[in-house]
Write an enzyme that holds these catalytic residues in place. Sequence first.
Site, PDB file in Angstrom:
ATOM      1  N   ASP A  30     -27.079 -13.326 101.069  1.00 15.51           N
ATOM      2  CA  ASP A  30     -28.461 -13.213 101.525  1.00 15.51           C
ATOM      3  C   ASP A  30     -28.557 -13.919 102.877  1.00 15.51           C
ATOM      4  O   ASP A  30     -27.918 -14.957 103.077  1.00 15.51           O
ATOM      5  CB  ASP A  30     -29.384 -13.908 100.501  1.00 15.51           C
ATOM      6  N   ASN A  34     -36.067 -13.559 104.147  1.00 13.60           N
ATOM      7  CA  ASN A  34     -37.316 -13.473 103.394  1.00 13.60           C
ATOM      8  C   ASN A  34     -37.184 -14.189 102.044  1.00 13.60           C
ATOM      9  O   ASN A  34     -37.750 -13.785 101.050  1.00 13.60           O
ATOM     10  CB  ASN A  34     -37.684 -11.991 103.191  1.00 13.60           C
ATOM     11  N   ASP A  57     -25.093 -12.472 106.996  1.00 16.87           N
ATOM     12  CA  ASP A  57     -25.880 -11.329 107.419  1.00 16.87           C
ATOM     13  C   ASP A  57     -25.010 -10.081 107.381  1.00 16.87           C
ATOM     14  O   ASP A  57     -23.971 -10.035 108.038  1.00 16.87           O
ATOM     15  CB  ASP A  57     -26.390 -11.589 108.848  1.00 16.87           C
ATOM     16  N   SER A 124     -36.785   3.761  96.910  1.00  9.17           N
ATOM     17  CA  SER A 124     -38.212   3.539  96.694  1.00  9.17           C
ATOM     18  C   SER A 124     -38.922   4.866  96.469  1.00  9.17           C
ATOM     19  O   SER A 124     -38.528   5.904  97.023  1.00  9.17           O
ATOM     20  CB  SER A 124     -38.773   2.862  97.948  1.00  9.17           C
ATOM     21  N   TYR A 149     -40.055   2.175 107.485  1.00  9.47           N
ATOM     22  CA  TYR A 149     -39.459   1.621 106.259  1.00  9.47           C
ATOM     23  C   TYR A 149     -39.058   2.751 105.306  1.00  9.47           C
ATOM     24  O   TYR A 149     -37.932   2.821 104.829  1.00  9.47           O
ATOM     25  CB  TYR A 149     -40.460   0.670 105.569  1.00  9.47           C
ATOM     26  N   LYS A 153     -35.203   4.297 103.944  1.00 10.24           N
ATOM     27  CA  LYS A 153     -34.763   4.557 102.558  1.00 10.24           C
ATOM     28  C   LYS A 153     -34.237   5.992 102.440  1.00 10.24           C
ATOM     29  O   LYS A 153     -33.214   6.242 101.805  1.00 10.24           O
ATOM     30  CB  LYS A 153     -35.910   4.312 101.570  1.00 10.24           C
ATOM     31  N   ASN A 179     -43.916   0.258  91.902  1.00  6.36           N
ATOM     32  CA  ASN A 179     -44.429  -1.012  92.458  1.00  6.36           C
ATOM     33  C   ASN A 179     -44.102  -2.206  91.546  1.00  6.36           C
ATOM     34  O   ASN A 179     -44.815  -2.425  90.558  1.00  6.36           O
ATOM     35  CB  ASN A 179     -45.937  -0.912  92.662  1.00  6.36           C
ATOM     36  N   ARG A 294     -55.761   1.729 104.623  1.00 10.55           N
ATOM     37  CA  ARG A 294     -54.628   1.150 105.345  1.00 10.55           C
ATOM     38  C   ARG A 294     -53.711   2.283 105.788  1.00 10.55           C
ATOM     39  O   ARG A 294     -53.395   3.174 104.995  1.00 10.55           O
ATOM     40  CB  ARG A 294     -53.877   0.189 104.407  1.00 10.55           C
TER      41      ARG A 294
HETATM   42  C1  UD1 Z   1     -45.173   0.678  98.988  1.00  7.46           C
HETATM   43  C2  UD1 Z   1     -44.249   1.675  98.320  1.00  7.46           C
HETATM   44  C3  UD1 Z   1     -43.264   0.939  97.456  1.00  7.46           C
HETATM   45  C4  UD1 Z   1     -42.529  -0.095  98.290  1.00  7.46           C
HETATM   46  C5  UD1 Z   1     -43.544  -1.051  98.890  1.00  7.46           C
HETATM   47  C6  UD1 Z   1     -42.882  -2.055  99.814  1.00  7.46           C
HETATM   48  C7  UD1 Z   1     -45.448   3.791  98.010  1.00  7.46           C
HETATM   49  C8  UD1 Z   1     -46.190   4.645  97.068  1.00  7.46           C
HETATM   50  N1  UD1 Z   1     -45.039   2.591  97.509  1.00  7.46           N
HETATM   51  O1  UD1 Z   1     -45.941   0.063  98.027  1.00  7.46           O
HETATM   52  O2  UD1 Z   1     -42.337   1.843  96.932  1.00  7.46           O
HETATM   53  O3  UD1 Z   1     -41.626  -0.793  97.505  1.00  7.46           O
HETATM   54  O4  UD1 Z   1     -44.451  -0.319  99.677  1.00  7.46           O
HETATM   55  O5  UD1 Z   1     -43.826  -3.012 100.244  1.00  7.46           O
HETATM   56  O6  UD1 Z   1     -45.213   4.119  99.142  1.00  7.46           O
HETATM   57  N2  UD1 Z   1     -53.920  -2.992  98.572  1.00  7.46           N
HETATM   58  C9  UD1 Z   1     -55.213  -3.406  98.836  1.00  7.46           C
HETATM   59  N3  UD1 Z   1     -55.391  -4.631  99.415  1.00  7.46           N
HETATM   60  C10 UD1 Z   1     -54.335  -5.444  99.754  1.00  7.46           C
HETATM   61  C11 UD1 Z   1     -53.012  -5.000  99.472  1.00  7.46           C
HETATM   62  C12 UD1 Z   1     -52.837  -3.747  98.891  1.00  7.46           C
HETATM   63  O7  UD1 Z   1     -56.171  -2.708  98.541  1.00  7.46           O
HETATM   64  O8  UD1 Z   1     -54.569  -6.533 100.303  1.00  7.46           O
HETATM   65  C13 UD1 Z   1     -53.735  -1.678  97.923  1.00  7.46           C
HETATM   66  C14 UD1 Z   1     -52.966  -0.688  98.794  1.00  7.46           C
HETATM   67  O9  UD1 Z   1     -53.829   0.027  99.630  1.00  7.46           O
HETATM   68  C15 UD1 Z   1     -52.303   0.184  97.722  1.00  7.46           C
HETATM   69  C16 UD1 Z   1     -52.089  -0.773  96.544  1.00  7.46           C
HETATM   70  O10 UD1 Z   1     -52.932  -1.884  96.782  1.00  7.46           O
HETATM   71  O11 UD1 Z   1     -53.181   1.177  97.307  1.00  7.46           O
HETATM   72  C17 UD1 Z   1     -50.663  -1.255  96.428  1.00  7.46           C
HETATM   73  O12 UD1 Z   1     -50.245  -1.740  97.695  1.00  7.46           O
HETATM   74  P1  UD1 Z   1     -48.895  -2.557  97.880  1.00  7.46           P
HETATM   75  O13 UD1 Z   1     -48.772  -3.612  96.833  1.00  7.46           O
HETATM   76  O14 UD1 Z   1     -48.830  -2.990  99.300  1.00  7.46           O
HETATM   77  O15 UD1 Z   1     -47.750  -1.519  97.568  1.00  7.46           O
HETATM   78  P2  UD1 Z   1     -47.511  -0.016  98.136  1.00  7.46           P
HETATM   79  O16 UD1 Z   1     -47.930   0.089  99.555  1.00  7.46           O
HETATM   80  O17 UD1 Z   1     -48.060   0.935  97.147  1.00  7.46           O
END
Ligand code: UD1
Length: 338
Positions: A30, A34, A57, A124, A149, A153, A179, A294
Site C-alpha cells: 500500500d 488513502n 507504490d 465497480s 474513475y 475500471k 456500494n 451531483r
Molecule cells: C459510485 C459507484 C461505486 C463506486 C463509488 C466510488 C455507481 C452507481 N456507484 O458510488 O461503484 O465504488 O462511486 O466512490 O456509479 N449522496 C448524497 N449526499 C452526499 C453523498 C452522497 O446525497 O453527501 C448520494 C449520491 O448522490 C448517491 C448516493 O448518495 O445517490 C450514494 O453516493 P456515494 O456513496 O458517493 O456512492 P456512489 O456515487 O453511488
Amino acid sequence: MVLVTGGLGYIGSHTVVSLQEIGLKTLIVDNLSNSTKNVLNGIEKACGTLPKFFEMDLVNRNQVKSLFKNNKIDAIIHFAAYKSVSESVNYPVKYYDNNINSLLNLLKEVENVEKTFPFIFSSSCTVYGDSDKQPLSENSEIKKAFSPYGNTKQICEEIIIDFCKVNSNIKPVFLRYFNPIGAHHSNEIGELPLGKPQNLVPFITQTAAGLHDELIVFGNDYNTHDGTNIRDYIHVVDLSNAHVSALNFAEKKMKNKYEIFNVGTGHGFSVLDVIKTFEKISGEKLNFSFGKRRNGDVTCAYANCDKSKKELGWKCVHSLDDALQSAWNWEKKIRKID
Ligand code: UD1
C-alpha cells in the site's frame, strides 16, 4: 501467500481479515495515499494475525519487480486504485496514471513468472453507467463511463481480458462492487475517509457525530419512489467474503479464461431510505436538506446477484440495518462518543 494491493484501504483491510480468518497468509502492499499504517494494528486485533506489509507504490516499476523477486506470491487481489468519482473528473491524468500503470506493472511481472495466479480485480458497478434496465446483471450493457474513475475500471477490465487471451498464467475474476458500507463486527477496522467524505454513509455518520452541520441530499427530482437516487448498499464484510469465494472459484472451478461477478445485495435503497434507516438504528435525528444533483450520479443502480450466488456459492448475510449499525458503532468509536 496472497498479495493484497491496497490492503490497508477500506475494502482491502476487511478482505485481509476475511482471508486471515480462514488461515491464509497475506502480504499487503500500500502506498498510504488513502490509508495509514495504524490499520495494520486494527487488522491484527480483528483477526489475531499481523499481515506482512510493504509500503510501496505500484506505479514504481522497480519496486514491483523486487516485490515479485523477493516474495512467494500465489494469488493476487488488486484493490490499489484511486476511487473518488468527483476527484477523477477534476484530475483525470492522476486517475489514468495511477489506476492503469499500477495494473500494467503488476501484469508485466505476472507475464515473467512461470506459474498461474488467481487474479481478483476490484471492479465497480460504475462500468454499467446510467442504465434504465434494473437490476443490473453481468450481461447488462457497458455504457460509456460517466467519469474518468469509471473509465479506468472499464479500461483495466479490458487490459486484463486482452492479457489473459494470450497469457494462460492468470485466472482473472472481476468483482463488480456495488456500494460497500459498514465496518467489521470487531469494531477494530472500518471506513476512514481522509478529509471530507464523498460517500453517503460516512457523511451521514460524521454529520450525526457533529463533524458537519448537515448532509446535503444530492437531488430529489429523480424518477424514483421518493425522488432520490437508488443504490445497492452492501455490508463490507459480505463484500470481503466474496473475495474469499472468488479466490476459491479461480483456484478450483474456473473453466473460462476470465469471469465477471456482481457483488451487491440485490436490493435498491434510496438516499432517503438510508437516512430513515440510520435514524431508526441510531436513535439520532439527522440534519439534512435537499441540494442540486451531483455530476456523474446515475439515477438507480442495484444488482442481480444470481450468478455470484450460483457460481461463487456466496451470499449476503447482513441487512441494511446491520451495515448502518456497524458504521455508526465505528464512527462513535473513532470519535469517542458513548
Ligand atoms: C459510485 C459507484 C461505486 C463506486 C463509488 C466510488 C455507481 C452507481 N456507484 O458510488 O461503484 O465504488 O462511486 O466512490 O456509479 N449522496 C448524497 N449526499 C452526499 C453523498 C452522497 O446525497 O453527501 C448520494 C449520491 O448522490 C448517491 C448516493 O448518495 O445517490 C450514494 O453516493 P456515494 O456513496 O458517493 O456512492 P456512489 O456515487 O453511488
